[in-house]
Scaffold this motif. Structure first.
Motif, PDB file in Angstrom:
ATOM      1  N   GLY A 108       2.121   2.750   2.034  1.00  0.00           N
ATOM      2  CA  GLY A 108       3.174   1.805   1.685  1.00  0.00           C
ATOM      3  C   GLY A 108       4.399   1.942   2.561  1.00  0.00           C
ATOM      4  N   GLU A 109       4.265   2.709   3.647  1.00  0.00           N
ATOM      5  CA  GLU A 109       5.415   2.966   4.521  1.00  0.00           C
ATOM      6  C   GLU A 109       5.126   2.643   5.986  1.00  0.00           C
ATOM      7  OE1 GLU A 109       8.233   3.569   3.306  1.00  0.00           O
ATOM      8  OE2 GLU A 109       7.783   4.265   1.274  1.00  0.00           O
ATOM      9  N   LEU A 117       9.131  -6.915   5.550  1.00  0.00           N
ATOM     10  CA  LEU A 117       9.294  -7.196   4.127  1.00  0.00           C
ATOM     11  C   LEU A 117      10.530  -8.028   3.807  1.00  0.00           C
ATOM     12  CD1 LEU A 117       8.107  -3.781   2.608  1.00  0.00           C
ATOM     13  CD2 LEU A 117       6.800  -5.868   3.010  1.00  0.00           C
ATOM     14  N   PRO A 118      11.713  -7.693   4.348  1.00  0.00           N
ATOM     15  CA  PRO A 118      12.890  -8.528   4.041  1.00  0.00           C
ATOM     16  C   PRO A 118      12.718  -9.974   4.507  1.00  0.00           C
ATOM     17  CG  PRO A 118      13.557  -6.427   4.987  1.00  0.00           C
ATOM     18  CD  PRO A 118      12.080  -6.534   5.173  1.00  0.00           C
ATOM     19  N   LEU A 128       2.031  -9.841  -2.319  1.00  0.00           N
ATOM     20  CA  LEU A 128       1.127  -8.956  -3.042  1.00  0.00           C
ATOM     21  C   LEU A 128       0.963  -7.701  -2.216  1.00  0.00           C
ATOM     22  CD1 LEU A 128      -1.763 -11.462  -3.982  1.00  0.00           C
ATOM     23  CD2 LEU A 128       0.447 -11.138  -5.117  1.00  0.00           C
ATOM     24  N   ALA A 129       1.083  -6.555  -2.857  1.00  0.00           N
ATOM     25  CA  ALA A 129       0.931  -5.280  -2.152  1.00  0.00           C
ATOM     26  C   ALA A 129      -0.315  -4.575  -2.650  1.00  0.00           C
ATOM     27  CB  ALA A 129       2.152  -4.401  -2.375  1.00  0.00           C
ATOM     28  N   LEU A 138       6.785  -0.657   0.327  1.00  0.00           N
ATOM     29  CA  LEU A 138       5.970  -1.855   0.131  1.00  0.00           C
ATOM     30  C   LEU A 138       5.858  -2.192  -1.348  1.00  0.00           C
ATOM     31  CD1 LEU A 138       4.096  -4.079   1.098  1.00  0.00           C
ATOM     32  CD2 LEU A 138       2.215  -2.418   1.168  1.00  0.00           C
ATOM     33  N   GLY A 139       5.585  -1.183  -2.162  1.00  0.00           N
ATOM     34  CA  GLY A 139       5.444  -1.409  -3.591  1.00  0.00           C
ATOM     35  C   GLY A 139       6.713  -1.941  -4.225  1.00  0.00           C
TER      36      GLY A 139
END
Length: 330
Positions: A108-109, A117-118, A128-129, A138-139
């Motif tokens: 998630g990194e 993401l932004p 959706l992650a 990410l989560g």
């Protein structure tokens, strides 16, 4: 580092392989126990979108992502894969309003993903992650989190992505199957997206596409002699011939095998009439039926040829097992 051949132990190799399979099987089974409202929300989010599912992932997760996108696309959910690194250099423009982004990262990194993401959030596109760390960057940014975490990798050093990528792949398949069912996706729909495959041929090929028609169909009238029928069969090379009435409706069929049996019985072939030796009420198939149905009929009744009729019941074609084999239906 010792030579691989000198240190190879067959029993240890089998033991390692079985352990790896056990670890990965347990990882997949654990996913099912964790599925809940988040998975349902992921399905409804995709169903509610007007665009595509844009799948992203780096490294091994990227390889899994490509397969997930392909599975979604082939089962009724428009999808595509976009490489996160390329997205930072223009490919993010492939994401449009109405799409849904499915980002995959075990940690998630992944930097290539987190930097996007932004921007994805600013576009207002649902995110959706699929991650093994729901509390990761990410989560935290995701609208829906699919937890693909595993207790350990199948790698004996717990380093190489193995169980984690298997879990991602299985979770992607689960998502695709839930969407397939919700959309009412059926075998015919699958065939349309796989026209070059064996299933496509079976579900898209009709009898009219492979049958012999016109002058290539051996036929004689009820008034014909057996010799007339035999000449017609020999000329057309089907191995069988139809006997039709005045309206063109098949009332009988005669095959090469029938001829051999008549010879064994000592029947006078020159004096016999077609109507006397034919098999009445022959098996027929509609021209609009699937070719696979004709193959099933022939197999069920252990026959090599079948006559084809139109909506009015008139003879319009014929085919045998060789025709179906050439069309790769069987």
């Amino acid at each position: 580092m010792t030579s691989p051949t000198s240190s190879f132990n067959p029993e240890r190799a089998l033991s390692m392989a079985r352990e790896a399979l056990d670890i990965e099987a347990q990882a997949v089974q654990a996913l099912g126990q964790r599925l809940g409202d988040g998975f349902v929300l992921a399905v409804t989010t995709v169903l509610g979108s007007q665009g595509r599912v844009v799948v992203m992932g780096m490294g091994k997760s990227g390889h899994v992502g490509r397969k997930i996108a392909a599975t979604l696309a082939s089962t009724g959910t428009p999808a595509m894969f976009v490489h996160p690194a390329e997205a930072s250099h223009g490919d993010l423009g492939m994401v449009t309003p109405g799409d849904v982004v499915l980002a995959i990262s075990n940690s998630g990194e992944s930097e290539e993903l987190t930097v996007l993401l932004p921007l994805i959030k600013r576009m207002g596109v649902p995110l959706l992650a699929m991650t093994g760390k729901p509390g990761s960057s990410l989560g935290r940014h995701a609208d829906v989190v699919l937890d693909s975490g595993v207790d350990r990798e199948a790698c004996p050093h717990n380093l190489a992505p193995t169980a984690s990528t298997t879990a991602q792949l299985a979770l992607g398949d689960a998502l695709a199957m839930a969407l397939l069912d919700a959309r009412g996706f059926r075998p015919n729909d699958f065939a349309r997206s796989h026209p070059g495959g064996a299933l496509g041929r079976k579900l898209l090929t009709h009898v009219r596409d492979v049958m012999r028609s016109g002058d290539a169909v051996p036929r004689v009238p009820l008034s014909a002699t057996l010799m007339d029928l035999m000449r017609e069969i020999s000329a057309k090379g089907l191995g069988a011939g139809a006997v039709v009435d005045e309206a063109g409706v098949p009332v009988g069929i005669f095959t090469d095998g029938d001829l051999r049996r008549l010879i064994e019985k000592g029947v006078d072939l020159r004096s016999a009439m077609a109507r006397e030796v034919m098999h009445a009420n022959p098996r027929t198939v509609r021209d609009e039926a699937l070719a696979a149905s004709a193959a099933e009929l022939m197999e069920q009744h252990r026959i090599n040829s079948v006559l084809v009729v139109d909506a009015a019941g008139k003879l319009c074609g014929a085919l045998n097992s060789h025709d179906l084999m050439r069309a790769k239906v069987i």
